[in-house]
Design a protein around this motif. Structure first.
Motif, short mmCIF file in Angstrom:
data_model
loop_
_atom_site.label_atom_id
_atom_site.label_comp_id
_atom_site.label_asym_id
_atom_site.label_seq_id
_atom_site.Cartn_x
_atom_site.Cartn_y
_atom_site.Cartn_z
N LYS A 49 -3.86 2.72 1.04
CA LYS A 49 -4.35 1.82 -0.06
C LYS A 49 -4.81 0.51 0.18
CE LYS A 49 -2.47 4.67 -3.93
NZ LYS A 49 -2.13 4.67 -5.23
N GLY A 50 -4.21 0.06 1.56
CA GLY A 50 -4.48 -1.05 1.99
C GLY A 50 -3.54 -2.15 1.69
N ILE A 51 -3.98 -3.55 2.17
CA ILE A 51 -2.92 -4.66 1.92
C ILE A 51 -3.57 -5.51 1.29
CG2 ILE A 51 -1.79 -6.59 3.35
CD1 ILE A 51 -2.15 -4.94 5.91
N GLY A 52 -2.77 -6.12 0.33
CA GLY A 52 -3.27 -7.03 -0.59
C GLY A 52 -2.30 -8.30 -0.65
N ASP A 53 -2.39 -9.08 -1.88
CA ASP A 53 -1.38 -10.01 -2.01
C ASP A 53 0.01 -9.73 -2.65
OD1 ASP A 53 -1.80 -9.25 -4.75
OD2 ASP A 53 -2.95 -11.10 -5.35
N ASN A 54 0.76 -10.60 -3.08
CA ASN A 54 2.24 -9.99 -3.41
C ASN A 54 2.31 -9.16 -4.95
OD1 ASN A 54 4.92 -10.46 -2.67
ND2 ASN A 54 5.31 -11.76 -4.36
N THR A 55 1.21 -9.46 -5.72
CA THR A 55 1.23 -8.71 -6.83
C THR A 55 0.87 -7.25 -6.41
OG1 THR A 55 0.69 -10.54 -8.12
CG2 THR A 55 0.10 -8.16 -9.01
N TRP A 56 -0.13 -7.13 -5.40
CA TRP A 56 -0.65 -5.69 -4.87
C TRP A 56 0.85 -5.05 -4.37
CZ3 TRP A 56 -3.67 -1.95 -5.46
CH2 TRP A 56 -3.91 -0.87 -4.33
N ARG A 57 1.26 -5.80 -3.40
CA ARG A 57 2.53 -5.36 -2.53
C ARG A 57 3.53 -4.64 -3.68
NH1 ARG A 57 7.44 -5.31 -1.85
NH2 ARG A 57 8.26 -5.03 0.42
N GLN A 58 3.67 -5.63 -4.85
CA GLN A 58 4.91 -5.11 -5.86
C GLN A 58 4.36 -3.86 -6.55
OE1 GLN A 58 7.90 -6.18 -6.44
NE2 GLN A 58 7.97 -7.58 -4.82
N THR A 59 3.12 -3.59 -6.64
CA THR A 59 2.50 -2.72 -7.30
C THR A 59 2.75 -1.21 -6.53
OG1 THR A 59 0.92 -3.66 -8.64
CG2 THR A 59 0.44 -1.51 -8.18
N LEU A 60 2.47 -1.46 -5.26
CA LEU A 60 2.55 -0.41 -4.37
C LEU A 60 4.26 0.08 -4.10
CD1 LEU A 60 -0.03 -0.91 -1.25
CD2 LEU A 60 -0.19 0.77 -3.69
N SER A 61 5.06 -1.06 -4.08
CA SER A 61 6.47 -0.75 -3.98
C SER A 61 6.78 -0.24 -5.22
CB SER A 61 7.15 -2.17 -4.05
OG SER A 61 8.32 -2.06 -3.53
N ARG A 62 6.44 -0.35 -6.32
CA ARG A 62 7.05 0.50 -7.57
C ARG A 62 6.39 1.83 -7.44
NH1 ARG A 62 9.23 -3.53 -7.34
NH2 ARG A 62 10.73 -2.19 -6.21
N GLU A 63 5.17 2.07 -6.99
CA GLU A 63 4.87 3.39 -6.46
C GLU A 63 5.61 4.37 -5.63
OE1 GLU A 63 0.73 5.64 -4.95
OE2 GLU A 63 0.36 3.77 -6.08
N ALA A 64 5.86 3.37 -4.45
CA ALA A 64 6.78 3.87 -3.36
C ALA A 64 8.23 4.32 -4.01
CB ALA A 64 6.94 2.85 -2.23
N ASP A 65 8.72 3.54 -4.83
CA ASP A 65 9.92 3.93 -5.55
C ASP A 65 10.06 5.42 -6.11
OD1 ASP A 65 11.41 1.70 -5.12
OD2 ASP A 65 10.87 0.66 -7.03
N LEU A 66 8.96 5.51 -6.75
CA LEU A 66 8.59 6.94 -7.53
C LEU A 66 8.50 8.08 -6.37
CD1 LEU A 66 5.96 5.92 -10.23
CD2 LEU A 66 8.45 6.18 -10.50
N ASP A 67 7.79 7.71 -5.37
CA ASP A 67 7.87 8.79 -4.30
C ASP A 67 9.16 8.96 -3.58
OD1 ASP A 67 5.07 9.08 -4.99
OD2 ASP A 67 4.64 7.64 -3.30
N PHE A 68 9.90 8.04 -3.24
CA PHE A 68 10.90 7.93 -2.67
C PHE A 68 12.01 8.66 -3.68
CE2 PHE A 68 15.16 5.62 -2.61
CZ PHE A 68 15.85 5.87 -1.38
N ILE A 69 12.10 8.44 -4.83
CA ILE A 69 13.15 9.10 -5.88
C ILE A 69 12.83 10.62 -5.89
CG2 ILE A 69 13.79 9.20 -8.15
CD1 ILE A 69 13.38 6.17 -8.33
N LYS A 70 11.57 10.69 -5.92
CA LYS A 70 11.18 12.32 -5.96
C LYS A 70 11.46 13.24 -4.86
CE LYS A 70 7.16 15.30 -6.53
NZ LYS A 70 5.64 15.46 -6.69
N ALA A 71 11.40 12.39 -3.67
CA ALA A 71 11.89 13.04 -2.36
C ALA A 71 13.32 13.21 -2.50
CB ALA A 71 11.36 12.17 -1.18
N ALA A 72 14.31 12.29 -2.87
CA ALA A 72 15.47 12.38 -2.76
C ALA A 72 15.88 13.29 -3.79
CB ALA A 72 16.26 11.05 -3.24
N GLN A 73 15.40 13.56 -4.99
CA GLN A 73 15.77 14.56 -6.10
C GLN A 73 15.52 16.00 -5.34
OE1 GLN A 73 13.67 12.72 -9.31
NE2 GLN A 73 15.58 11.91 -9.96
N GLN A 74 14.58 16.17 -4.47
CA GLN A 74 14.51 17.38 -3.83
C GLN A 74 15.50 17.83 -2.86
OE1 GLN A 74 10.28 17.19 -2.67
NE2 GLN A 74 9.58 17.10 -4.75
#
Length: 190
Positions: A49-74
Motif C-alpha cells: 500500500k505504500g509509505i506515507g506520513d505518521n497518520t498513514w503509518r497508524q492506519t496501516l498499523s491498525r490494519e496490521a493488528d487485525l491481520d496479526f490477531i486473525k493469524a494468532a486466532q487460527q
C-alpha cells in the motif's frame, strides 16, 4: 515442548528495541511453536500500500493488528510479538490485548526488561523498513517515549516471566520457567 492439551500463547512485551523479536524467535525455536510477529504484517502492508506520513503509518498499523490477531486466532498455541497497547483507556498505540484471554486458555507474558537508554540507542541504530518512519525520532524523543511507555510495563494481564534482555543470560533458564508455568496450569496430558 511439554505435551500440553490446552491452548496457550506466550506474548512478548517490552519497549521497542528491547529484544522482543530476538527473544520470540528463540522461544519459538526451542518450543517448536509458530512465531507470529505483527511487524511482518505491517511491512507487508507498507510493500503493498505504500509509505506515507505518521497518520498513514497508524492506519496501516491498525490494519496490521487485525491481520496479526486473525493469524494468532487460527493457532492453538503460539509465540506472539508486538508492541502491545497498555489497556489504560487512553492509549491508541499498540496492539490490543483484550482478545488474548478470550482466545487462549492460558496466556503467559514474557516481559523484555532492558534499560530505556539502551533500548533508545538500539532503536536509534537499527534499520527497519522505511515505512516505520523511525528516522523522524531523535534519541531524546525516543528516551522520553520509552520512559512514558515503561510505566505500563509489564502489562500484567496473565502469568509473567521477566527477562533481562540487556544480555543473553536468560537462555539458560527461560524455557524451564515457561514449562513450569504450563505445568502449573494443570492442563498437561497425563
Amino acid at each position: 515442548m511439554l505435551p500440553v492439551k490446552h491452548s496457550f500463547c506466550l506474548f512478548i512485551s517490552g519497549n521497542p528495541a528491547s529484544g522482543k523479536t530476538t527473544l520470540g524467535n528463540y522461544i519459538a525455536r526451542q518450543l517448536c511453536l509458530p512465531l507470529i510477529d505483527k511487524d511482518d504484517f505491517l511491512v507487508s502492508l507498507f510493500e503493498t500500500k505504500g509509505i506515507g506520513d505518521n497518520t498513514w503509518r497508524q492506519t496501516l498499523s491498525r490494519e496490521a493488528d487485525l491481520d496479526f490477531i486473525k493469524a494468532a486466532q487460527q493457532t492453538k498455541s503460539a509465540v506472539l510479538v508486538s508492541h502491545w497497547r497498555a489497556e489504560d483507556g487512553q492509549s491508541l498505540s499498540g496492539t490490543p490485548t483484550v482478545w488474548l484471554q478470550k482466545h487462549f486458555e492460558q496466556v503467559i507474558e514474557i516481559y523484555c526488561h532492558c534499560p530505556n537508554r539502551i533500548t533508545a540507542q538500539r532503536f536509534h541504530e537499527r534499520k527497519r523498513h522505511a515505512g516505520h518512519l523511525d528516522y523522524l525520532k531523535d534519541l531524546a524523543q525516543l528516551e522520553q517515549w520509552f520512559e512514558n511507555y515503561s510505566q505500563y510495563l509489564p502489562l500484567n494481564i496473565s502469568g509473567l516471566i521477566t527477562v533481562d534482555t540487556e544480555n543473553l543470560a536468560y537462555q539458560r533458564t527461560l524455557i524451564s520457567k515457561i514449562n513450569a508455568l504450563l505445568v502449573n496450569a494443570s492442563y498437561i496430558e497425563k
